[in-house]
Design a protein around this motif. Structure first.
Motif, short mmCIF file in Angstrom:
data_model
loop_
_atom_site.label_atom_id
_atom_site.label_comp_id
_atom_site.label_asym_id
_atom_site.label_seq_id
_atom_site.Cartn_x
_atom_site.Cartn_y
_atom_site.Cartn_z
N SER A 1 -131.32 -67.61 73.94
CA SER A 1 -132.00 -65.75 73.15
C SER A 1 -130.33 -65.34 73.42
O SER A 1 -130.11 -64.67 72.51
CB SER A 1 -132.97 -65.32 73.93
OG SER A 1 -133.92 -66.10 74.51
N LEU A 2 -129.62 -65.45 74.64
CA LEU A 2 -128.08 -64.68 74.64
C LEU A 2 -127.22 -65.42 73.68
O LEU A 2 -126.51 -64.35 73.04
CB LEU A 2 -127.26 -65.32 76.29
CG LEU A 2 -126.82 -64.54 76.62
CD1 LEU A 2 -127.25 -63.01 76.60
CD2 LEU A 2 -126.79 -65.07 78.03
N PHE A 3 -127.23 -66.31 73.14
CA PHE A 3 -126.60 -67.47 72.35
C PHE A 3 -127.03 -66.69 70.63
O PHE A 3 -125.96 -66.26 69.94
CB PHE A 3 -126.67 -69.12 72.36
CG PHE A 3 -125.77 -69.64 71.02
CD1 PHE A 3 -124.45 -69.66 71.07
CD2 PHE A 3 -127.18 -69.45 69.88
CE1 PHE A 3 -124.00 -70.06 70.05
CE2 PHE A 3 -126.35 -70.69 68.63
CZ PHE A 3 -124.93 -70.50 68.76
N ALA A 4 -128.12 -66.41 70.41
CA ALA A 4 -128.26 -65.70 69.30
C ALA A 4 -128.29 -64.54 69.20
O ALA A 4 -127.46 -64.21 68.32
CB ALA A 4 -130.63 -65.70 69.40
N TYR A 5 -128.17 -63.95 70.08
CA TYR A 5 -127.71 -62.57 69.83
C TYR A 5 -126.54 -62.21 69.60
O TYR A 5 -125.80 -61.59 68.84
CB TYR A 5 -127.79 -61.74 71.35
CG TYR A 5 -129.09 -61.08 70.87
CD1 TYR A 5 -130.43 -60.34 70.41
CD2 TYR A 5 -129.84 -61.51 72.63
CE1 TYR A 5 -130.59 -59.32 70.57
CE2 TYR A 5 -131.08 -61.05 73.41
CZ TYR A 5 -132.00 -60.11 72.00
OH TYR A 5 -133.14 -59.56 72.32
N ALA A 6 -125.45 -63.24 70.13
CA ALA A 6 -124.25 -63.47 70.04
C ALA A 6 -123.43 -63.96 68.24
O ALA A 6 -123.01 -63.15 67.82
CB ALA A 6 -123.32 -64.47 70.97
N ALA A 7 -124.87 -64.86 68.30
CA ALA A 7 -124.43 -65.52 66.84
C ALA A 7 -124.60 -64.60 66.19
O ALA A 7 -123.72 -64.11 64.40
CB ALA A 7 -124.94 -66.74 66.70
N ALA A 8 -125.76 -63.60 65.83
CA ALA A 8 -126.31 -62.90 65.08
C ALA A 8 -124.74 -62.05 64.60
O ALA A 8 -125.22 -61.30 63.35
CB ALA A 8 -127.73 -62.81 65.78
N ARG A 9 -124.06 -61.13 65.94
CA ARG A 9 -123.76 -60.32 65.70
C ARG A 9 -122.03 -60.48 65.23
O ARG A 9 -121.72 -59.89 64.28
CB ARG A 9 -123.35 -59.94 66.71
CG ARG A 9 -122.20 -58.36 67.68
CD ARG A 9 -122.18 -58.03 68.99
NE ARG A 9 -121.17 -58.79 69.44
CZ ARG A 9 -122.23 -60.35 70.43
NH1 ARG A 9 -122.97 -59.84 70.97
NH2 ARG A 9 -121.30 -60.73 71.23
#
Length: 315
Positions: free
Chosen positions: A70-78
């Motif tokens: 989930s943390l990776f997804a936030y960073a990648a989406a940003r």
């Protein structure tokens, strides 16, 4: 006007989803707390021979991976928010992370079933007092993480115009992380009940049985999350309230028109894109229908196709 100037005038951003920095920050904290507690529970479960505690520890290990995802997804989406390769933004990176987390929960449930059945068939002595202490600590950590991850943005959204409906504004990535923590809290409660029952009444069988009950809970919650995220990933939004709102706008338009074709899909939390094909005998422009549809603020990307004539063309 030059060709490049015309292209610039017609272009527009495709970032439809707002970032959620608070959720990302709290998810990072939850990863650290959960990882520490995971190690304590797994070591404690093996040392004190508690299947319920060990199952909770392995369950928590999957949460470390899921929360990290989930943390990776936030960073990648940003990071890729303005990347032109993502035609409708990067929000589905977060949804994909939620879907993957749900699959991880299914795997954890199966592992809990297996380990509990093995322990039920081959019971072993349990060090109850020590195991209960660790389970209580695990529950406390889960409750702190649940408080950090609770989504305050999960609310209904209504409009000021005549049509008022509820639209989904859930952060599915945050929700998947929250469900992981809540399921872990539930298995911690079950472990505590089993350990206390075994210590007070000698019911050693409660420990593996509660492991099985915990597996059922984990499986049921993960299936619900799979359904939510799967609908978004497969663009299965044609049953959402916004679809009927679009139909009503075309049916009540001052420009007499027939709706020929309609496609609606989600591009953000409570935000949709649509392609509308219309047949009309009037000399209408797509912008006129776009203006009428724009009263529904959840429609953030509208494409209108005008077909001249009284009937829809054969596709």
């Amino acid at each position: 006007m030059s060709r490049s100037s015309l292209q610039h005038a017609c272009s527009h951003p495709h970032v439809f989803n707002e970032s959620n920095p608070l959720a990302e920050k709290n998810t990072r904290r939850a990863v650290v707390f959960t990882a520490i507690m995971m190690v304590i529970e797994i070591v404690g479960g093996w040392s004190f021979n508690s299947m319920a505690l060990l199952a909770d520890g392995w369950h928590m290990s999957s949460h470390v991976l899921a929360l990290g995802l989930s943390l990776f997804a936030y960073a990648a989406a940003r990071r890729y928010a303005t990347d032109a390769r993502f035609a409708f933004g990067t929000w589905k990176i977060e949804v994909l992370a939620g879907y993957t987390s749900a699959l991880a929960l299914i795997a954890v449930a199966l592992l809990m079933f297996y380990e509990s059945i093995v322990r039920l068939m081959t019971p072993a002595p349990i060090h109850y007092a020590q195991a209960i202490g660790i389970a209580l600590l695990g529950l406390l950590v889960n409750l702190v993480c649940a408080w950090l991850l609770k989504d305050s943005h999960n609310h209904g959204h209504s409009h000021d115009h005549a049509h008022s409906h509820t639209h989904d504004h859930q952060d599915l990535n945050l929700r998947s992380a929250y469900i992981h923590v809540i399921t872990d809290a539930a298995t911690s409660v079950l472990a505590i009940i089993a350990l206390i029952g075994g210590m007070l009444w000698g019911a050693d069988w409660l420990d593996p049985v509660m492991g099985i009950v915990g597996g059922v809970l984990v499986a049921s919650w993960s299936i619900g999350l799979l359904r939510q995220t799967g609908r978004v990933l497969l663009d299965a939004q044609m049953g959402d309230p916004v679809v009927q709102e679009i139909r009503e706008v075309i049916a009540t338009s001052p420009i007499k028109a027939t709706l020929c074709d309609l496609h609606v899909w989600k591009v953000g939390k409570g935000k949709y894109a649509c392609i509308v094909s219309i047949a009309t005998t009037h000399d209408a422009l797509p912008e006129e229908f776009k203006q009428q549809l724009s009263v529904h603020e959840e429609l953030v990307h509208i494409t209108v196709e005008i077909n001249r004539g009284e009937v829809c063309p054969v596709r």
